[in-house]
Write an enzyme that holds these catalytic residues in place. Structure first.
Site, short mmCIF file in Angstrom:
data_model
loop_
_atom_site.label_atom_id
_atom_site.label_comp_id
_atom_site.label_asym_id
_atom_site.label_seq_id
_atom_site.Cartn_x
_atom_site.Cartn_y
_atom_site.Cartn_z
N GLN A 169 0.86 -1.19 0.00
CA GLN A 169 0.00 0.00 0.00
C GLN A 169 0.89 1.23 0.00
O GLN A 169 1.66 1.44 0.95
CB GLN A 169 -0.88 -0.03 1.25
CG GLN A 169 -1.75 1.18 1.46
CD GLN A 169 -1.96 1.44 2.94
OE1 GLN A 169 -1.04 1.76 3.66
NE2 GLN A 169 -3.18 1.28 3.40
N SER B 66 1.86 6.73 2.50
CA SER B 66 2.64 7.72 3.26
C SER B 66 3.77 8.32 2.44
O SER B 66 4.38 7.64 1.60
CB SER B 66 3.22 7.08 4.53
OG SER B 66 2.18 6.70 5.39
N GLU C 167 -7.95 -1.31 6.66
CA GLU C 167 -6.69 -1.44 7.41
C GLU C 167 -6.96 -1.44 8.91
O GLU C 167 -6.42 -2.27 9.65
CB GLU C 167 -5.75 -0.30 7.03
CG GLU C 167 -4.39 -0.39 7.73
CD GLU C 167 -3.43 0.68 7.22
OE1 GLU C 167 -3.90 1.65 6.58
OE2 GLU C 167 -2.22 0.55 7.48
N SER D 105 -2.13 7.30 12.71
CA SER D 105 -1.36 7.46 13.94
C SER D 105 -2.30 7.57 15.15
O SER D 105 -3.50 7.79 15.01
CB SER D 105 -0.49 8.73 13.86
OG SER D 105 -1.33 9.87 13.84
#
Length: 385
Positions: free
Chosen positions: A114, A117, A232, A353
């Site tokens: 994936q 980021s 996810e 996060s």
């Protein structure tokens, strides 16, 4: 919530156990192990039959996961593909993409990663800068991704790009399937503090992607990405499986070593074990609640974010305790606990996060005022000046 198996679930558990009893060890090649499990009907249990799955229930998948862990067998290598990439292709992919990719993904014939980021877009994913520019019947990709798990092994990835910088940042994104072996793709592993390299930085240098590999509409990438992110968080924090070590294993480890500690430290260790154990069970039962909702055909709620947040925290606390009860021996003991301790900080970032998850819970569950956003209503190009 009833913790006992229904007659159908008990029969399914017996079938899974019988198969695993006949396969007490996995082949050395992780792809071969996943193919064996797929051919037996134990991979992609909840996926639709037309997507190569079994069309089963979330509870059946949970039973497979529980029994595999109980037999001490390794997890599947293509977990990112199964838990995040595949569900995104199922929802947003074309018929051609589904036929090309899904069954091979489930059998681990192809591994997936994936690609979200970036160095300047992690927690604020919509701030990403990797560009996709029209080029005839395809697109040209330039930019960099980072913290990409399994990119060094992956055959394909789902790639979120910016296709229009002149609209607000969430509206100018588009998702693609990218061939990780295509010319212009460079993968560089990132070494972790324990010496392993599970994560990578990935560079795209004028990589061409055909338009038929687009997932969803042009400019609709944020909505596609939300499908991936929800999947996810479900895969990380749902189903009652533990993040990190099982609390029972930590309790056995502490019991075996606590006698070597001074009495005052034994008290502290017991208190920390108690707190960590209860927190881990809380995260596990939050996962069971989520599983129950899915089994009733309901959509997952904020339990996915809460389960991932609390599960990661308790896993870190328990693992830190497991290392500290070893004292100076931790430097020379079996490296498993130290490896887990080095791995878990990354879990506080993966799948959103801790700070992002707290914002979701605060705004969507507790109804608190939203965070001030200076870039609201301005184009992405204006926001980066």
């Amino acid at each position: 919530m009833d913790f006992d198996d229904t007659p159908d679930e008990a029969a399914w558990r017996a079938e899974v156990r019988s198969f695993l009893d006949r396969h007490p060890s996995a082949p050395e090649q992780p792809r071969a192990w996943q193919a064996i499990l797929y051919d037996a009907g134990f991979v992609g249990v909840t996926w639709p039959v037309e997507a190569g799955g079994r069309g089963g229930t979330p509870m059946q998948q949970a039973i497979v996961d529980q029994e595999t862990a109980r037999h001490g067998l390794p997890p599947l290598i293509n977990l990112i593909g199964i838990g995040m990439c595949g569900p995104t292709v199922i929802v947003h992919g074309s018929d051609s993409q589904k036929q090309r990719y899904l069954k091979r993904l489930l059998r681990a014939d192809d591994l997936w990663c994936q690609l979200f980021s970036e160095p300047s877009a992690g927690s604020d994913l919509a701030a990403l800068r990797t560009r996709a520019v029209r080029d005839g019947d395809g697109w040209r990709i330039s930019g960099q991704k980072v913290w990409t798990t399994l990119a060094h092994l992956a055959d394909f990835g789902i790639l979120l790009t910016r296709t229009d910088p002149d609209v607000p940042k969430h509206r100018g994104l588009t998702m693609f399937v990218v061939d990780m072996k295509a010319p212009g793709v460079t993968v560089r592993p990132l070494r972790q503090m324990n010496g392993d390299a599970h994560f990578n930085e990935v560079f795209f240098d004028d990589v061409r992607i055909p338009d038929e590999e687009r997932l969803g509409d042009v400019g609709d990438g944020w909505r596609v990405a939300l499908t991936t992110l929800m999947s996810e968080r479900l895969s990380l924090g749902g189903g009652g499986t533990s993040i990190g070590p099982k609390p029972e294993a930590v309790a056995r480890h502490v019991a075996a070593h606590i006698g070597a500690l001074p009495e005052d430290r034994q008290v502290l260790a017991r208190q920390e074990l108690g707190r960590g154990y209860v927190a881990a069970l809380g995260a596990r039962y939050t996962g069971y609640r989520q599983l129950s909702k899915l089994s009733r055909g309901e959509l997952p709620g904020p339990e996915a974010s809460a389960g991932k947040l609390s599960g990661t925290r308790s896993a870190r606390d328990l693992t830190d305790l497991a290392v500290r009860v070893l004292g100076p021996d931790a430097a020379t003991a079996d490296a498993a606990w130290q490896d887990m301790q080095a791995l878990l900080p990354g879990m506080a970032i993966a799948g959103g996060s801790d700070q992002v998850l707290r914002n979701i819970i605060g705004e969507r569950v507790l109804g608190l005022p939203a965070e001030p956003r200076a870039d609201k209503g301005v184009t992405f190009r204006e926001s980066i000046r």
